[in-house]
Design a protein around this motif. Structure first.
Motif, short mmCIF file in Angstrom:
data_model
loop_
_atom_site.label_atom_id
_atom_site.label_comp_id
_atom_site.label_asym_id
_atom_site.label_seq_id
_atom_site.Cartn_x
_atom_site.Cartn_y
_atom_site.Cartn_z
N SER A 165 39.58 32.42 42.86
CA SER A 165 40.41 33.36 43.43
C SER A 165 41.34 32.95 44.56
N SER A 166 42.49 33.48 44.92
CA SER A 166 43.58 32.97 45.71
C SER A 166 43.50 33.99 47.02
N TYR B 112 44.37 36.22 49.58
CA TYR B 112 45.60 37.44 49.72
C TYR B 112 46.28 37.71 48.36
N LYS B 113 46.28 36.79 47.51
CA LYS B 113 47.35 36.95 46.44
C LYS B 113 46.75 37.89 45.52
N ASP B 114 45.36 38.07 45.18
CA ASP B 114 44.59 39.03 44.36
C ASP B 114 45.10 40.29 44.95
N ILE C 214 47.91 41.27 46.59
CA ILE C 214 49.36 41.27 46.38
C ILE C 214 49.54 41.70 44.74
N ALA C 215 48.83 41.03 43.86
CA ALA C 215 48.86 41.62 42.32
C ALA C 215 48.61 42.86 42.22
N SER D 185 45.73 47.55 45.19
CA SER D 185 45.57 46.37 46.10
C SER D 185 44.06 45.86 46.48
N VAL E 77 49.40 37.98 38.44
CA VAL E 77 48.44 36.79 38.48
C VAL E 77 48.95 35.60 38.32
N LEU F 17 51.74 34.44 40.68
CA LEU F 17 51.19 33.91 41.92
C LEU F 17 50.35 32.43 41.65
N ILE G 82 47.43 32.28 40.31
CA ILE G 82 45.91 32.46 40.37
C ILE G 82 45.38 32.20 39.02
#
Length: 303
Positions: free
Chosen positions: A4-5, A7-9, A11-12, A81, A295, A298, A300
């Motif tokens: 998991s990344s 905040y990127k999860d 944003i996606a 989100s 995903v 970004l 992930i």
């Protein structure tokens, strides 16, 4: 799900929510109108979803099908989100870093249900505003004491007339719908995705962007249909609770459904099934394709 990344999860998930509203809101408007009017003892009745859509287009134009979309865009972007982010990170935590590639129901179900429970507190007020905007359309033959000029006006008038708790009408129905619905959606999505990738591998078909999109469309669409077939009665109860003009009416979804079943049978409990199922496939397919694209962009990692 791989690493998991953070905040990127989340944003996606925003991109998935926007795609869902763009594709699915017109179908949702038809569903809400069918749930509101076709479960009433008297008043306006629609023959089916097509009849409802045609009437809205005739009386209000395309904008009538997107009535209440402003609150949906805001609500769905934030909701999506959270649900995708919470699901991704909770699932990774429950799996303890295990990356077998095979879907693990013990991690998928509680992760998705938890995400659904959290977003229900955001969804309830935004959907109340959306539903009240949708049912006040000019095609309605039912007198509406309050006409809303926009989502904010609707929210303010609701709070003024019913207090702060008024904006959370239908909260219990929303909580149950989202917890059960998200668990069903992600369980079906993960299994369909996994087995389709296995079939491609067994058939020695190399993965391309096009095959990934195809798998996303099918897995997301089938997940959406399964979800709504399970939770639509709860959604019918929620719509009635949120749009009723009687402030003293019950907020218990099971009492509502019992009443509907006595008067309209099982068909009444599944009011709006047609446009809901038709909407479920493209809207959820768009959400999954958009999410998986984000995903990948970004960076992930996924199994």
């Amino acid at each position: 799900m791989g690493e998991s990344s953070g905040y990127k999860d989340y944003i996606a998930g925003v991109l998935a929510g926007v795609a869902t509203v763009v594709v699915g809101h017109p179908f949702d408007t038809v569903k809400v109108k069918l749930q509101k009017h076709n479960t009433e003892a008297s008043g306006l009745k629609y023959k089916n979803g097509l009849h409802c859509a045609a009437r809205v287009l005739k009386t209000e134009g395309v904008q009538g099908l997107y009535r209440g979309a402003t609150s949906s865009f805001l609500g769905m972007a934030f909701e999506s989100s959270l649900v995708f982010g919470i699901y991704s990170q909770t699932k990774q935590f429950l799996q303890g870093g295990e990356q077998s590639g095979k879907p693990q129901p013990y991690a998928i179900i509680p992760s998705a249900a938890f995400g659904g429970a959290v977003i229900s507190f955001i969804l309830c007020p935004t959907e109340l505003v959306k539903c009240r905007m949708q049912v006040q359309g000019t095609d309605s033959l039912v007198a509406c004491p309050s006409r809303y000029s926009g989502p904010l006006d609707c929210a303010l008038k609701t709070v003024k007339a019913e207090g702060l708790t008024g904006i959370f009408r239908g909260g219990s129905a929303t909580l149950m719908r989202e917890s059960l619905g998200n668990a069903t959606f992600f369980l079906v999505y993960e299994h369909v995705r996994h087995h389709m990738h296995l079939r491609l591998k067994d058939a020695s078909i190399s993965r391309t962007h096009l095959t990934d999109v195809g798998i996303g469309i099918l897995s997301g669409g089938l997940g959406g249909i399964a979800c709504w077939c399970v939770v639509l009665p709860l959604d019918v109860a929620k719509t009635i609770i949120q749009t009723t003009q009687d402030r003293n009416s019950t907020r218990n979804p099971f009492q509502i459904l019992t009443s509907i079943y006595r008067s309209s049978g099982l068909r009444g409990c599944y009011a709006g099934l047609g446009p809901t199922v038709i909407r479920a496939f493209p809207a959820n397919a768009a959400a999954i394709v958009s999410w998986e694209f984000a995903v990948k962009m970004l960076g992930i990692r996924r199994d």
